[in-house]
Design a protein around this motif. Structure first.
Motif, mmCIF file in Angstrom:
data_model
loop_
_atom_site.group_PDB
_atom_site.id
_atom_site.type_symbol
_atom_site.label_atom_id
_atom_site.label_comp_id
_atom_site.label_asym_id
_atom_site.label_seq_id
_atom_site.Cartn_x
_atom_site.Cartn_y
_atom_site.Cartn_z
ATOM 1 N N LYS A 185 0.835 -1.213 0.000
ATOM 2 C CA LYS A 185 0.000 0.000 0.000
ATOM 3 C C LYS A 185 0.863 1.254 0.000
ATOM 4 C CE LYS A 185 -3.517 -1.398 2.868
ATOM 5 N NZ LYS A 185 -3.737 -1.394 4.295
ATOM 6 N N LYS A 186 1.964 1.194 0.782
ATOM 7 C CA LYS A 186 2.780 2.400 0.986
ATOM 8 C C LYS A 186 3.929 2.518 -0.003
ATOM 9 C CE LYS A 186 2.145 1.910 5.987
ATOM 10 N NZ LYS A 186 2.831 1.232 7.093
ATOM 11 N N GLY A 187 4.374 1.378 -0.577
ATOM 12 C CA GLY A 187 5.601 1.391 -1.375
ATOM 13 C C GLY A 187 5.337 1.299 -2.875
ATOM 14 N N ILE A 188 6.428 1.137 -3.625
ATOM 15 C CA ILE A 188 6.342 1.018 -5.082
ATOM 16 C C ILE A 188 6.749 -0.406 -5.443
ATOM 17 C CG2 ILE A 188 7.046 2.046 -7.275
ATOM 18 C CD1 ILE A 188 8.335 4.301 -5.708
ATOM 19 N N CYS A 189 5.903 -1.060 -6.255
ATOM 20 C CA CYS A 189 6.179 -2.449 -6.618
ATOM 21 C C CYS A 189 6.720 -2.512 -8.053
ATOM 22 C CB CYS A 189 4.879 -3.252 -6.492
ATOM 23 S SG CYS A 189 5.085 -5.003 -6.824
ATOM 24 N N PHE A 190 7.866 -3.158 -8.217
ATOM 25 C CA PHE A 190 8.464 -3.363 -9.541
ATOM 26 C C PHE A 190 8.448 -4.858 -9.851
ATOM 27 C CE2 PHE A 190 10.282 0.601 -8.138
ATOM 28 C CZ PHE A 190 10.396 1.367 -9.291
ATOM 29 N N VAL A 191 8.277 -5.183 -11.133
ATOM 30 C CA VAL A 191 8.348 -6.596 -11.525
ATOM 31 C C VAL A 191 9.372 -6.773 -12.647
ATOM 32 C CG1 VAL A 191 6.014 -7.276 -10.802
ATOM 33 C CG2 VAL A 191 6.349 -6.326 -13.095
ATOM 34 N N GLY A 192 10.007 -7.944 -12.656
ATOM 35 C CA GLY A 192 10.914 -8.316 -13.737
ATOM 36 C C GLY A 192 10.164 -9.306 -14.618
ATOM 37 N N GLU A 193 10.117 -9.008 -15.913
ATOM 38 C CA GLU A 193 9.248 -9.795 -16.796
ATOM 39 C C GLU A 193 9.997 -10.207 -18.068
ATOM 40 O OE1 GLU A 193 4.698 -8.829 -17.882
ATOM 41 O OE2 GLU A 193 6.129 -7.402 -18.678
ATOM 42 N N ARG A 194 9.762 -11.450 -18.463
ATOM 43 C CA ARG A 194 10.311 -11.913 -19.753
ATOM 44 C C ARG A 194 9.232 -12.740 -20.446
ATOM 45 N NH1 ARG A 194 14.728 -15.788 -18.777
ATOM 46 N NH2 ARG A 194 15.998 -14.074 -18.006
ATOM 47 N N ASN A 195 8.995 -12.472 -21.711
ATOM 48 C CA ASN A 195 7.962 -13.179 -22.490
ATOM 49 C C ASN A 195 6.624 -13.227 -21.738
ATOM 50 O OD1 ASN A 195 9.932 -13.746 -24.407
ATOM 51 N ND2 ASN A 195 10.492 -15.659 -23.390
ATOM 52 N N ASN A 196 6.218 -12.091 -21.216
ATOM 53 C CA ASN A 196 4.949 -11.965 -20.474
ATOM 54 C C ASN A 196 4.893 -12.807 -19.206
ATOM 55 O OD1 ASN A 196 3.683 -10.121 -22.178
ATOM 56 N ND2 ASN A 196 3.181 -11.779 -23.624
ATOM 57 N N GLN A 197 6.038 -13.308 -18.745
ATOM 58 C CA GLN A 197 6.042 -14.067 -17.489
ATOM 59 C C GLN A 197 6.790 -13.254 -16.425
ATOM 60 O OE1 GLN A 197 8.248 -17.784 -17.477
ATOM 61 N NE2 GLN A 197 7.523 -18.263 -15.408
ATOM 62 N N ILE A 198 6.149 -13.089 -15.274
ATOM 63 C CA ILE A 198 6.800 -12.352 -14.190
ATOM 64 C C ILE A 198 7.772 -13.299 -13.481
ATOM 65 C CG2 ILE A 198 6.420 -11.208 -11.972
ATOM 66 C CD1 ILE A 198 4.001 -9.866 -13.215
ATOM 67 N N LEU A 199 9.069 -12.949 -13.542
ATOM 68 C CA LEU A 199 10.112 -13.815 -12.966
ATOM 69 C C LEU A 199 10.564 -13.332 -11.600
ATOM 70 C CD1 LEU A 199 12.407 -14.364 -16.093
ATOM 71 C CD2 LEU A 199 10.496 -15.761 -15.302
ATOM 72 N N GLY A 200 10.333 -12.037 -11.325
ATOM 73 C CA GLY A 200 10.789 -11.497 -10.047
ATOM 74 C C GLY A 200 10.025 -10.255 -9.669
ATOM 75 N N VAL A 201 10.180 -9.880 -8.410
ATOM 76 C CA VAL A 201 9.442 -8.723 -7.897
ATOM 77 C C VAL A 201 10.263 -8.070 -6.793
ATOM 78 C CG1 VAL A 201 8.177 -10.113 -6.174
ATOM 79 C CG2 VAL A 201 7.171 -7.979 -6.964
ATOM 80 N N TYR A 202 10.095 -6.764 -6.630
ATOM 81 C CA TYR A 202 10.603 -6.137 -5.401
ATOM 82 C C TYR A 202 9.733 -4.949 -5.046
ATOM 83 C CZ TYR A 202 13.178 -2.292 -7.806
ATOM 84 O OH TYR A 202 13.517 -1.187 -8.531
ATOM 85 N N VAL A 203 9.745 -4.607 -3.762
ATOM 86 C CA VAL A 203 8.958 -3.463 -3.279
ATOM 87 C C VAL A 203 9.907 -2.498 -2.591
ATOM 88 C CG1 VAL A 203 7.064 -2.711 -1.791
ATOM 89 C CG2 VAL A 203 6.941 -4.945 -2.902
ATOM 90 N N LEU A 204 9.835 -1.243 -3.024
ATOM 91 C CA LEU A 204 10.704 -0.194 -2.500
ATOM 92 C C LEU A 204 9.851 0.784 -1.704
ATOM 93 C CD1 LEU A 204 13.734 0.334 -2.963
ATOM 94 C CD2 LEU A 204 13.122 1.721 -4.936
ATOM 95 N N LEU A 205 10.337 1.147 -0.522
ATOM 96 C CA LEU A 205 9.558 2.023 0.355
ATOM 97 C C LEU A 205 10.471 3.107 0.935
ATOM 98 C CD1 LEU A 205 6.808 2.291 1.986
ATOM 99 C CD2 LEU A 205 7.918 0.919 3.733
ATOM 100 N N GLN A 206 9.982 4.352 0.930
ATOM 101 C CA GLN A 206 10.758 5.420 1.559
ATOM 102 C C GLN A 206 10.725 5.211 3.078
ATOM 103 O OE1 GLN A 206 9.597 9.458 0.614
ATOM 104 N NE2 GLN A 206 11.204 10.277 1.930
ATOM 105 N N VAL A 207 11.918 5.210 3.711
ATOM 106 C CA VAL A 207 11.958 4.988 5.162
ATOM 107 C C VAL A 207 12.602 6.154 5.909
ATOM 108 C CG1 VAL A 207 11.827 2.465 5.126
ATOM 109 C CG2 VAL A 207 14.062 3.560 4.905
#
Ligand code: ACO
Ligand code: ACO
Length: 150
Positions: free
Chosen positions: A32-54
């Motif tokens: 809810k509070k952070g920014i979600c990024f995904v790593g994608e190849r051939n329309n498949q999500i292979l990874g994810v991370y969430v970054l939040l200001q602290v």
């Protein structure tokens, strides 16, 4: 692999996020509070991370996870590199990350990416999680906090 922000109205890959953090409640809170990024190849999500200001000059990688069939191929390293570049572009000075005392591979990866241990939050996992967690035959009790200047 393309790394991008989650689209508006796109559901975050919860199955991956829960690999990094078994608490659905905590995951939903920082999503809810952070920014979600995904790593994608051939329309498949292979990874994810969430970054939040602290802090005024600091962002934290709250969650990072790679699809289990794609571990050990450099995707985690790429996602961390992306988080560092993104935070730097936004003018932040440090990136933080925390992991359990039992997460030997994760501690290795973060240090290889330039993070250094700055603190240990004793009993973080015993206080905040209902079930006992084990990894590598070690009980996960303490949160190891690491930081990197950017
Ligand atoms: N000793 C030394 N080095 C190790 C060890 C070890 N025991 N285990 C792993 N490594 C190193 C590897 O050698 C590799 O380094 P290299 O690039 O120099 O060869 C590195 O750690 C792993 O790098 P990647 O292949 O980029 O990592 P991967 O794509 O497998 O992603 C991740 C790592 C995200 C931790 C993945 O294993 C995962 O999704 N795990 C489950 C979820 C999880 O635990 N997430 C982190 C929780 S903490 C948090 O979210 C903030
Ligand atoms: N991930 C998970 N578990 C690991 C890992 C890893 N990367 N590496 C080792 N372990 C575990 C093993 O699985 C084993 O656990 P287990 O019994 O549950 O299977 C345990 O660590 C190793 O146990 P032993 O076989 O009893 O240890 P060993 O006889 O190899 O001795 C020692 C360990 C003393 C560290 C030896 O490797 C050594 O002499 N190293 C060089 C000197 C050194 O580094 N000494 C310590 C410096 S710090 C100090 O002196 C205070």
């Amino acid at each position: 692999m393309e790394i991008r922000r989650l689209f508006m109205n796109e559901s975050p890959p919860l199955h991956l996020l829960l690999l990094a953090d078994p608490s659905r409640e905590l995951v939903e809170d920082y999503l809810k509070k952070g920014i979600c990024f995904v790593g994608e190849r051939n329309n498949q999500i292979l990874g994810v991370y969430v970054l939040l200001q602290v802090g005024p000059e600091s962002m934290e990688i709250k969650n990072i996870a790679v699809d289990e069939n794609h571990h050990g191929r450099g995707i985690g390293r790429q996602l961390i590199g992306h988080a560092i570049s993104y935070a730097k572009e936004q003018g932040y000075k440090t990136v933080e990350i925390g992991t359990g005392n039992s997460s030997i591979g994760q501690l290795a990866l973060y240090q290889k990416c330039g993070f250094r241990i700055i603190a240990v939050d004793r009993d973080f996992f015993t206080k905040h999680y209902d079930e006992e967690l084990y990894e590598n035959g070690i009980q996960c009790q303490d949160m190891v906090r690491l930081s990197r200047s950017i």
